[in-house]
Scaffold this motif. Structure first.
Motif, PDB file in Angstrom:
ATOM      1  N   UNK A 231       0.871  -1.172   0.000  1.00  0.00           N
ATOM      2  CA  UNK A 231       0.000   0.000   0.000  1.00  0.00           C
ATOM      3  C   UNK A 231       0.914   1.230   0.000  1.00  0.00           C
ATOM      4  N   UNK A 232       0.324   2.396   0.043  1.00  0.00           N
ATOM      5  CA  UNK A 232       1.094   3.641  -0.015  1.00  0.00           C
ATOM      6  C   UNK A 232       2.171   3.701   1.067  1.00  0.00           C
ATOM      7  N   UNK A 233       1.869   3.174   2.254  1.00  0.00           N
ATOM      8  CA  UNK A 233       2.844   3.228   3.343  1.00  0.00           C
ATOM      9  C   UNK A 233       4.137   2.490   3.006  1.00  0.00           C
ATOM     10  N   UNK A 234       4.051   1.511   2.121  1.00  0.00           N
ATOM     11  CA  UNK A 234       5.242   0.714   1.818  1.00  0.00           C
ATOM     12  C   UNK A 234       6.238   1.472   0.959  1.00  0.00           C
ATOM     13  N   UNK A 235       5.743   2.315   0.078  1.00  0.00           N
ATOM     14  CA  UNK A 235       6.701   3.074  -0.746  1.00  0.00           C
ATOM     15  C   UNK A 235       7.030   4.432  -0.136  1.00  0.00           C
ATOM     16  N   UNK A 236       6.275   4.854   0.860  1.00  0.00           N
ATOM     17  CA  UNK A 236       6.624   6.091   1.568  1.00  0.00           C
ATOM     18  C   UNK A 236       7.929   5.837   2.309  1.00  0.00           C
ATOM     19  N   UNK A 237       9.018   6.367   1.769  1.00  0.00           N
ATOM     20  CA  UNK A 237      10.309   6.187   2.433  1.00  0.00           C
ATOM     21  C   UNK A 237      11.136   5.026   1.923  1.00  0.00           C
ATOM     22  N   UNK A 238      10.691   4.347   0.867  1.00  0.00           N
ATOM     23  CA  UNK A 238      11.444   3.183   0.363  1.00  0.00           C
ATOM     24  C   UNK A 238      11.521   3.205  -1.167  1.00  0.00           C
ATOM     25  N   UNK A 239      12.674   3.593  -1.699  1.00  0.00           N
ATOM     26  CA  UNK A 239      12.785   3.699  -3.170  1.00  0.00           C
ATOM     27  C   UNK A 239      12.580   2.365  -3.892  1.00  0.00           C
ATOM     28  N   UNK A 240      12.883   1.270  -3.230  1.00  0.00           N
ATOM     29  CA  UNK A 240      12.777  -0.029  -3.896  1.00  0.00           C
ATOM     30  C   UNK A 240      11.334  -0.526  -3.974  1.00  0.00           C
ATOM     31  N   UNK A 241      10.435   0.170  -3.298  1.00  0.00           N
ATOM     32  CA  UNK A 241       9.006  -0.159  -3.359  1.00  0.00           C
ATOM     33  C   UNK A 241       8.217   0.866  -4.160  1.00  0.00           C
ATOM     34  N   UNK A 242       8.918   1.806  -4.761  1.00  0.00           N
ATOM     35  CA  UNK A 242       8.249   2.881  -5.501  1.00  0.00           C
ATOM     36  C   UNK A 242       8.145   2.508  -6.979  1.00  0.00           C
ATOM     37  N   UNK A 243       6.940   2.582  -7.503  1.00  0.00           N
ATOM     38  CA  UNK A 243       6.696   2.257  -8.914  1.00  0.00           C
ATOM     39  C   UNK A 243       5.534   3.110  -9.391  1.00  0.00           C
ATOM     40  N   UNK A 244       5.311   3.101 -10.683  1.00  0.00           N
ATOM     41  CA  UNK A 244       4.125   3.732 -11.258  1.00  0.00           C
ATOM     42  C   UNK A 244       3.324   2.662 -11.978  1.00  0.00           C
ATOM     43  N   UNK A 245       2.034   2.542 -11.801  1.00  0.00           N
ATOM     44  CA  UNK A 245       1.261   3.321 -10.846  1.00  0.00           C
ATOM     45  C   UNK A 245       1.674   2.970  -9.411  1.00  0.00           C
ATOM     46  N   UNK A 246       1.565   3.928  -8.527  1.00  0.00           N
ATOM     47  CA  UNK A 246       1.948   3.675  -7.139  1.00  0.00           C
ATOM     48  C   UNK A 246       0.943   2.732  -6.468  1.00  0.00           C
ATOM     49  N   UNK A 247       1.450   2.004  -5.459  1.00  0.00           N
ATOM     50  CA  UNK A 247       0.553   1.202  -4.620  1.00  0.00           C
ATOM     51  C   UNK A 247      -0.344   2.155  -3.835  1.00  0.00           C
ATOM     52  N   UNK A 248      -1.588   1.764  -3.648  1.00  0.00           N
ATOM     53  CA  UNK A 248      -2.572   2.713  -3.119  1.00  0.00           C
ATOM     54  C   UNK A 248      -3.065   2.298  -1.724  1.00  0.00           C
ATOM     55  N   UNK A 249      -4.361   2.159  -1.533  1.00  0.00           N
ATOM     56  CA  UNK A 249      -4.903   1.974  -0.185  1.00  0.00           C
ATOM     57  C   UNK A 249      -5.131   0.502   0.141  1.00  0.00           C
ATOM     58  N   UNK A 250      -5.303   0.192   1.416  1.00  0.00           N
ATOM     59  CA  UNK A 250      -5.619  -1.198   1.775  1.00  0.00           C
ATOM     60  C   UNK A 250      -6.856  -1.722   1.032  1.00  0.00           C
ATOM     61  N   UNK A 251      -7.845  -0.868   0.825  1.00  0.00           N
ATOM     62  CA  UNK A 251      -9.053  -1.313   0.113  1.00  0.00           C
ATOM     63  C   UNK A 251      -8.726  -1.665  -1.339  1.00  0.00           C
ATOM     64  N   UNK A 252      -7.786  -0.958  -1.925  1.00  0.00           N
ATOM     65  CA  UNK A 252      -7.362  -1.279  -3.290  1.00  0.00           C
ATOM     66  C   UNK A 252      -6.615  -2.612  -3.319  1.00  0.00           C
ATOM     67  N   UNK A 253      -5.710  -2.786  -2.366  1.00  0.00           N
ATOM     68  CA  UNK A 253      -4.967  -4.057  -2.306  1.00  0.00           C
ATOM     69  C   UNK A 253      -5.923  -5.233  -2.125  1.00  0.00           C
ATOM     70  N   UNK A 254      -6.925  -5.040  -1.282  1.00  0.00           N
ATOM     71  CA  UNK A 254      -7.905  -6.121  -1.081  1.00  0.00           C
ATOM     72  C   UNK A 254      -8.597  -6.476  -2.397  1.00  0.00           C
ATOM     73  N   UNK A 255      -8.957  -5.446  -3.160  1.00  0.00           N
ATOM     74  CA  UNK A 255      -9.639  -5.691  -4.438  1.00  0.00           C
ATOM     75  C   UNK A 255      -8.737  -6.450  -5.408  1.00  0.00           C
ATOM     76  N   UNK A 256      -7.456  -6.115  -5.431  1.00  0.00           N
ATOM     77  CA  UNK A 256      -6.519  -6.807  -6.318  1.00  0.00           C
ATOM     78  C   UNK A 256      -6.364  -8.268  -5.912  1.00  0.00           C
ATOM     79  N   UNK A 257      -6.210  -8.500  -4.623  1.00  0.00           N
ATOM     80  CA  UNK A 257      -6.054  -9.872  -4.130  1.00  0.00           C
ATOM     81  C   UNK A 257      -7.288 -10.708  -4.462  1.00  0.00           C
ATOM     82  N   UNK A 258      -8.445 -10.113  -4.241  1.00  0.00           N
ATOM     83  CA  UNK A 258      -9.680 -10.869  -4.497  1.00  0.00           C
ATOM     84  C   UNK A 258      -9.866 -11.138  -5.986  1.00  0.00           C
TER      85      UNK A 258
END
Lengths: 358, 358
Positions: free
Chosen positions: B207-234
């Motif tokens: 989620x956003x917290x993972x790339x906040x402060x970590x260049x190796x987790x930063x990509x485009x499109x950026x990782x977003x909210x927990x609700x978005x991650x849940x939707x992707x997993x499902x």
């Protein structure tokens, strides 16, 4: 330039009501930049390692700062912590300490000894209310507070806690520090006159896109959406005396910024006042503000008088600064004399409005 | 471990339908990691410098890749660009090129020659529809599209454009690449069977917290909210054949990640399959999925068969892989033999599920 009318404007020296001055060689590097930024009074954050939790530590720290820069007034704070009792509050007040800073556990730099629950501190807050000390809130819920708490939602999610504290302690002077969201601005406006908010200069510039990919623009709370930035800009020039400058200037060694997991904090101290004018100019350029919004009175309120009035302090030196459009180029990097510490300033290499001391 | 039932599971070799294999020494470093990750077919992105805009360039690139790894099938793409005409589409189809990738101008790595307006490409899309080629959409609006477009809203803001393209060209096979938002998943579900979506493995974790402060987790499109991650997993375990793996594995030199303004991209290639299982395990641990959600059929669909079915391709080698719970430790860094190129993998130093070739 949109604000050329401000070239040559004379103002009282600015007060920066939220600064991180650190310890050791870093302190020696950053303290001399305070006056460079047009500031002669600062409220000093207590998140050293170990944190400033005793009156003695705070006074020693203040003495060290004062030795480094006798022409700045350092308002001191304690770190809210289980060792802070009503007795400590009374001693602190007597010793001239101004506020108590609350860090929720684990949300930012050196917050690992922060607050898990506010209830245990109610007796402390009661004593602070009686002694008329200021409670400085870092207003974010930690990620552990819920599965949907993110760096983006943590501040808004904290607002019920903030409002509850104000309701329980209506006479306690509370500052919601470094507001970053429209929701926080709205919440502060609903409160009584015992509540205020600081706004940093970097949050007047930035949104999430600015720190995405740039360690030198990353801080906590993170910069958020354009709508949030608009709300901060409008609050800063609203004339509402509850909003004032606290830069949250937070120097980190360059090596901990150019890192695999880097530190949160933006360093704005050397150009605090100039950058505020720059931010308003940028906002005029994008149509968020008009040149008419940025008057001498609004600038003076936001940068100079509102903060002092809330804290009930005066500038005994009665110093004045003058804004200069033909300002300065911001350093690419600041280095300590022995080269052991380097800090990268916000907007390195860019031009900024300048400040002259009268 | 939540998914121990998968230990020893045999599956068809995986297909990774979105990879960046770069040029030069970086290509030599990353191509050999494809099979290590359990993958023997990849869809190759064309954002080289200069971009792959001619059939000749694409075929030369394919030949180079094939020489480096004969046991991987490289599906090739062109970069949507003013030089791509219906004539080029016919030649490309005839030469065995699979798709055309559209980058909106200025949204990610090497997108400075990207699309400003889709309308000028309608004749190209018509030809692609006739020739049954795939349009691969980087689904983000650029910041210039509106003052409230941010890295967080850019994908959702693109969805009307995406849906409009599908409406205009209902028979054109479109892939909305690297979906990161619940809104994108919902939009894809409303479309007909000519539309699909890739999901990366890192967006199943972050989620956003993972790339906040970590260049190796930063990509485009950026990782977003927990609700978005849940939707992707499902979506990934939904059994809906329109969702399949495209890692968007995007290696960057370590020096351009440990930088003052760093590159967007997460490198997952060497453990593509193992990381998918890890992500599902993490999601079971947090209650987003249950162990029952992650069946052999769902895994096979998401990682192996859905992508091949959408592209209408088969694994001529008919290879099989076996999942191993006692997997591998992810390298701290990958170095080219001459030391000129270094890449930091996602989840460096962590344990991951392993893959054996049958």
């Amino acid at each position: 330039m949109a604000l050329e009318k401000l070239d040559g404007l004379e103002l009282p020296a600015a007060a920066d009501m939220h600064v991180h001055l650190r310890d050791g060689a870093m302190t020696e590097l950053v303290v001399p930049t305070i006056r460079k930024g047009g500031v002669n009074m600062v409220f000093v954050m207590p998140n050293l390692v170990p944190p400033v939790t005793t009156v003695r530590h705070a006074l020693e720290y203040q003495r060290r700062l004062q030795e480094l820069e006798p022409k700045v007034t350092f308002l001191m704070s304690l770190y809210l912590h289980s060792s802070i009792t009503p007795e400590v509050i009374r001693k602190a007040k007597h010793a001239g300490i101004t506020g108590v800073k609350s860090y929720p556990h684990g949300v930012t730099t050196h917050s690992d000894q922060g607050v898990m629950s506010y209830e245990e501190f109610y007796p402390v807050f009661e004593e602070m209310e009686r002694e008329d000390m200021v409670l400085n809130l870092h207003g974010e819920l930690p990620p552990s507070a819920g599965e949907d708490i993110t760096v983006l939602s943590a501040e808004e999610a904290f607002l019920p806690t903030f409002l509850d504290l104000h309701r329980r302690f209506p006479k306690l002077r509370i500052i919601l520090e470094h507001c970053t969201s429209a929701a926080a601005i709205t919440a502060v406006k609903t409160c009584g006159p015992t509540v205020a908010a600081t706004i940093t200069v970097h949050h007047l510039f930035m949104i999430v896109d600015d720190w995405a990919g740039d360690p030198h623009c990353f801080c906590k709370p993170v910069a958020k959406l354009p709508s949030d930035r608009r709300a901060l800009l409008k609050a800063a020039v609203s004339g509402d005396s509850r909003f004032f400058l606290g830069t949250d200037s937070a120097p980190h060694p360059a090596s901990s910024k150019r890192a695999d997991k880097y530190a949160a904090g933006v360093f704005t101290q050397p150009h605090a006042v100039g950058l505020v004018v720059d931010a308003f100019e940028q906002a005029i350029g994008t149509g968020v503000l008009t040149a008419e919004d940025v008057t001498k009175e609004k600038l003076e309120g936001f940068m100079c008088s509102n903060g002092r009035a809330f804290y009930g302090v005066k500038d005994d030196r009665n110093e004045r600064i003058v804004l200069r459009q033909s300002g300065a180029t911001i350093d690419e990097i600041l280095r300590s004399k022995d080269g052991s510490v380097e800090v990268v300033p916000f907007k390195r290499g860019k031009m900024t409005w300048g400040v002259e001391w009268q």
